[in-house]
Motif scaffolding. Structure first.
Motif, PDB file in Angstrom:
ATOM      1  N   UNK A 108      -0.796  -5.699  -5.722  1.00 14.92           N
ATOM      2  CA  UNK A 108      -1.659  -5.247  -4.647  1.00 14.92           C
ATOM      3  C   UNK A 108      -1.393  -5.944  -3.327  1.00 14.92           C
ATOM      4  N   UNK A 109      -0.715  -7.084  -3.354  1.00 15.19           N
ATOM      5  CA  UNK A 109      -0.355  -7.749  -2.105  1.00 15.19           C
ATOM      6  C   UNK A 109       0.949  -7.197  -1.545  1.00 15.19           C
ATOM      7  N   UNK A 110       1.889  -6.838  -2.408  1.00  9.97           N
ATOM      8  CA  UNK A 110       3.188  -6.372  -1.937  1.00  9.97           C
ATOM      9  C   UNK A 110       3.180  -4.901  -1.526  1.00  9.97           C
ATOM     10  N   UNK A 111       2.423  -4.066  -2.243  1.00 14.03           N
ATOM     11  CA  UNK A 111       2.457  -2.625  -2.000  1.00 14.03           C
ATOM     12  C   UNK A 111       1.056  -2.073  -1.772  1.00 14.03           C
ATOM     13  N   UNK A 112       0.942  -1.166  -0.818  1.00 11.76           N
ATOM     14  CA  UNK A 112      -0.272  -0.379  -0.628  1.00 11.76           C
ATOM     15  C   UNK A 112      -0.142   0.919  -1.409  1.00 11.76           C
ATOM     16  N   UNK A 113      -1.233   1.675  -1.441  1.00 16.48           N
ATOM     17  CA  UNK A 113      -1.217   2.965  -2.137  1.00 16.48           C
ATOM     18  C   UNK A 113      -2.202   3.898  -1.442  1.00 16.48           C
ATOM     19  N   UNK A 114      -2.121   5.178  -1.768  1.00 16.95           N
ATOM     20  CA  UNK A 114      -3.022   6.181  -1.208  1.00 16.95           C
ATOM     21  C   UNK A 114      -3.172   7.332  -2.174  1.00 16.95           C
ATOM     22  N   UNK A 115      -3.599   8.484  -1.672  1.00 21.57           N
ATOM     23  CA  UNK A 115      -3.675   9.688  -2.498  1.00 21.57           C
ATOM     24  C   UNK A 115      -3.467  10.920  -1.641  1.00 21.57           C
ATOM     25  N   UNK A 116      -2.602  11.807  -2.116  1.00 28.05           N
ATOM     26  CA  UNK A 116      -2.360  13.061  -1.409  1.00 28.05           C
ATOM     27  C   UNK A 116      -3.353  14.125  -1.858  1.00 28.05           C
ATOM     28  N   UNK A 117      -3.635  15.112  -1.006  1.00 28.28           N
ATOM     29  CA  UNK A 117      -4.499  16.228  -1.412  1.00 28.28           C
ATOM     30  C   UNK A 117      -3.909  16.943  -2.626  1.00 28.28           C
ATOM     31  N   UNK A 118      -4.765  17.658  -3.351  1.00 28.37           N
ATOM     32  CA  UNK A 118      -4.278  18.311  -4.564  1.00 28.37           C
ATOM     33  C   UNK A 118      -5.099  19.554  -4.881  1.00 28.37           C
ATOM     34  N   UNK A 119      -4.577  20.342  -5.818  1.00 26.95           N
ATOM     35  CA  UNK A 119      -5.301  21.487  -6.358  1.00 26.95           C
ATOM     36  C   UNK A 119      -5.349  21.355  -7.869  1.00 26.95           C
ATOM     37  N   UNK A 120      -6.344  22.011  -8.486  1.00 31.64           N
ATOM     38  CA  UNK A 120      -6.476  21.954  -9.926  1.00 31.64           C
ATOM     39  C   UNK A 120      -7.195  20.689 -10.364  1.00 31.64           C
ATOM     40  N   UNK A 121      -7.238  20.493 -11.667  1.00 34.22           N
ATOM     41  CA  UNK A 121      -7.840  19.282 -12.216  1.00 34.22           C
ATOM     42  C   UNK A 121      -6.893  18.100 -12.024  1.00 34.22           C
ATOM     43  N   UNK A 122      -7.467  16.925 -11.878  1.00 35.43           N
ATOM     44  CA  UNK A 122      -6.677  15.702 -11.749  1.00 35.43           C
ATOM     45  C   UNK A 122      -7.507  14.555 -12.307  1.00 35.43           C
ATOM     46  N   UNK A 123      -6.931  13.751 -13.175  1.00 33.32           N
ATOM     47  CA  UNK A 123      -7.625  12.593 -13.714  1.00 33.32           C
ATOM     48  C   UNK A 123      -6.676  11.404 -13.728  1.00 33.32           C
ATOM     49  N   UNK A 124      -6.962  10.427 -12.883  1.00 34.99           N
ATOM     50  CA  UNK A 124      -6.222   9.176 -12.828  1.00 34.99           C
ATOM     51  C   UNK A 124      -7.207   8.038 -12.969  1.00 34.99           C
ATOM     52  N   UNK A 125      -6.928   7.108 -13.878  1.00 34.26           N
ATOM     53  CA  UNK A 125      -7.803   5.966 -14.128  1.00 34.26           C
ATOM     54  C   UNK A 125      -7.181   4.714 -13.527  1.00 34.26           C
ATOM     55  N   UNK A 126      -8.050   3.757 -13.199  1.00 30.54           N
ATOM     56  CA  UNK A 126      -7.565   2.520 -12.584  1.00 30.54           C
ATOM     57  C   UNK A 126      -8.274   1.315 -13.173  1.00 30.54           C
ATOM     58  N   UNK A 127      -7.517   0.249 -13.375  1.00 25.51           N
ATOM     59  CA  UNK A 127      -8.072  -1.048 -13.744  1.00 25.51           C
ATOM     60  C   UNK A 127      -7.518  -2.078 -12.776  1.00 25.51           C
ATOM     61  N   UNK A 128      -8.322  -3.101 -12.478  1.00 31.57           N
ATOM     62  CA  UNK A 128      -7.925  -4.127 -11.516  1.00 31.57           C
ATOM     63  C   UNK A 128      -7.932  -5.479 -12.190  1.00 31.57           C
ATOM     64  N   UNK A 129      -6.824  -6.205 -12.045  1.00 35.89           N
ATOM     65  CA  UNK A 129      -6.695  -7.512 -12.695  1.00 35.89           C
ATOM     66  C   UNK A 129      -6.618  -8.597 -11.644  1.00 35.89           C
TER      67      UNK A 129
END
Length: 338
Positions: A317-338
């Motif tokens: 999380x210090x070296x790389x950022x992230x984002x999210x692009x728009x989408x269509x349909x169902x989408x399920x992404x899970x996240x855990x933070x350590x």
């Protein structure tokens, strides 16, 4: 411009966890995620391999890949689900953290595994380092795709050192000299409530949390609360010793909203009453030219690959950022933070 690349075939997975009596070094192949980035793609040489089994037998290979490359995409392994993602993250980093001092709406799925940010599908979530608007952020993010979107929905990443290098010296100097002030106004019925952000309805607990973290908290009557927090604009990544861009000024600033929404908010609220906003750390307004340069730098470095079911992305999380692009349909992404 967002760069995209092809994806490796994933095949079919055996969902049963398997024990594989082979040395960790022979179980996977690594390759660049796409041209021009340090991020890496890891695929198994054993069909149906469980990433937890590889982690246990690899002698720290996954940690070394994360530290050296910043972002690691595991593709072609057995799908993990929420419990499996928690096991993988705990096995690598020793434990998971809760989502405190929240900024976005999420649902708890299992323990400290959450849904990814639940913003409308037609909206873009700009590049950001998780919780870089605070003084205490997660070191590693673990994301897994349960259901890929019909179209779009990528989780693009960007190298923070390269983003920083693209910024003009005067922009960097202003941010580094002052830091970033994040201002949030709760109780207008817009954005998250303070109860959701701090996960309590006890004002004394909120005051104690803010005091521990150097957040200025001001109760304004009724359910209204204003917080101000000045934190870093850049930092030195622990894994590499490189200086990286590390803040959410461009995302918190009111100009990140669609133009008509920004105009409506500015017509309704004074500058210090906006539901959320970002300033230089000395309290002066951000220069629109600086914000434009930051957004241009992120756009130039952003890399987006379509998700495949079962993918796991591990992000320093210090070296790389992230984002999210728009989408269509169902989408399920899970996240855990350590």
């Amino acid at each position: 411009m967002t760069r995209t690349d092809g994806t490796a075939p994933s095949g079919r997975f055996n969902r049963t966890r398997r024990s594989v009596a082979v040395s960790g070094e022979t179980l996977v192949r690594t390759a660049p995620l796409t041209g021009g980035t340090r991020a890496v793609l890891v695929t198994p040489t054993v069909p149906g391999l469980d990433a937890r089994e590889w982690l246990a037998s690899s002698g720290g290979a996954l940690a070394r890949l994360r530290d050296a490359h910043g972002a690691v995409l595991l593709r072609g392994f057995a799908p993990l689900g929420a419990a499996g993602l928690a096991e993988l993250a705990t096995g690598l980093d020793g434990g998971l953290r809760d989502y405190d001092n929240r900024s976005t709406p999420r649902r708890r799925v299992d323990g400290n595994v959450f849904t990814s940010t639940e913003y409308p599908a037609d909206q873009t979530i700009p590049q950001h380092n998780e919780m870089s608007y605070t003084d205490a952020w997660p070191a590693t993010l673990f994301l897994t795709c349960v259901v890929p979107a019909a179209t779009g929905g990528e989780t693009p990443v960007a190298d923070g050192a390269r983003v920083l290098a693209r910024l003009p010296e005067d922009t960097r100097e202003r941010f580094e000299r002052h830091g970033v002030m994040y201002v949030r106004n709760f109780g207008h019925g817009m954005d998250l409530s303070w109860q959701e952000v701090f996960q309590t309805g006890d004002r004394a607990e909120v005051d104690a949390y803010c005091a521990r973290h150097g957040i200025e908290a001001e109760w304004l009557g009724g359910e209204r609360l204003r917080t101000r927090h000045v934190v870093q604009a850049t930092l030195t990544a622990r894994a590499t010793g490189e200086r990286v861009w590390f803040n959410q000024a461009h995302l918190f600033h009111v100009s990140s909203l669609p133009g008509h929404v920004e105009r409506e908010l500015r017509a309704e609220f004074a500058e210090d009453e906006l539901p959320r906003n970002a300033l230089y750390g000395d309290g002066t307004p951000l220069d629109p030219a600086d914000l434009a340069r930051v957004r241009e730098a992120y756009a130039a470095e952003e890399i987006a690959l379509p998700w495949e079911a079962g993918d796991v992305m591990i992000v320093d999380n210090e070296q790389f950022s992230h984002g999210r692009n728009p989408y269509s349909g169902d989408r399920s992404v899970l996240v855990a933070m350590a």
